[in-house]
Design an enzyme around this catalytic site. Sequence first.
Site, mmCIF file in Angstrom:
data_model
loop_
_atom_site.group_PDB
_atom_site.id
_atom_site.type_symbol
_atom_site.label_atom_id
_atom_site.label_comp_id
_atom_site.label_asym_id
_atom_site.label_seq_id
_atom_site.Cartn_x
_atom_site.Cartn_y
_atom_site.Cartn_z
ATOM 1 C CB SER A 1 -0.968 -0.057 1.195
ATOM 2 O OG SER A 1 -2.037 0.838 1.019
ATOM 3 C CG ASP B 1 -4.365 -1.644 0.235
ATOM 4 O OD1 ASP B 1 -3.675 -2.244 1.077
ATOM 5 O OD2 ASP B 1 -4.295 -0.419 0.051
#
Length: 292
Positions: free
Chosen positions: A41, A155
């Site tokens: 991320s 993610d």
Amino acid sequence: MSDKTVSLVLGSGGARGLAHIGVIQWLEETGYDIQSVAGSSIGALVGGIYAAGELETYTNWAKALRQVDVLRLLDFSIGKGGLLKRERIIETLKELVGDQDIEELGISFTAVATSAEDDKEVWLNQGSLFSAIRASIALPTMFSPVHYKGRALLDGGLTNPIPIAPTLRDKTDMTIAVNLGGKSDPSYAEREQIPESDQEAGSHQRRVAQFVDSLQQRLARTADEEMGVFNLISSAMETMQNRISRFILAAHSPDVIIDVPRNSCSFYDFYRAEEMIEIGRERAARVMTQRT
């Protein structure tokens, strides 16, 4: 000064990831040789830009962001696969630092994403750097999934918030993991959202500041409902990621863990770059000097 080689693991955690910049700065200034980076991320974003040799450019841009700029950059778009338009953010960064193939970077780099079909983590270490970053930051309901080589990717923090595993075969002297979900520190009080105007500023400067503040407030009111959803989802995500992180750190035991307090800033406070970078530097110095 140190001449040790380092595998650096940069965790997920929203705007707290700006502390990754400070950690990198301190390590480089102290003589550590970062040869490998794995990120999830925001960790993939900062780590990828660092691997591309453009961290200073990104840092200068991030420090210049104001709260109103962050609101504009987020560009709410409910009903189009996610609350936010990822492309505005990615294209801005791509224009800022350019794009490269990961294989051509100066150091080894892996971005971690999550396969939407089977909930497995996916390591991205080939092809376009920004395609890998785009996938790694695709937070569900915030951003739409990224379609990459026939897979829908989300993610990386969903499955591996602190991606130590991609560095396990590295032949470096030490592995340093930066955990953005560290224990809360009571010394970090909530910072005022809108800074007070400089009392010594001229009338023109005050008028500009008042205009920016009023614009910021209008944007905030317009986005109030969406931000409420954003806060709720990000809070739930962080709770889940913190739990996963504890298991990962216990299982892999990196040589060094640098904890950034979870209350040092909110998930979306990207306008607090200077503050978070300094926290990263301070935390790195505190942990690393204790080892010597």
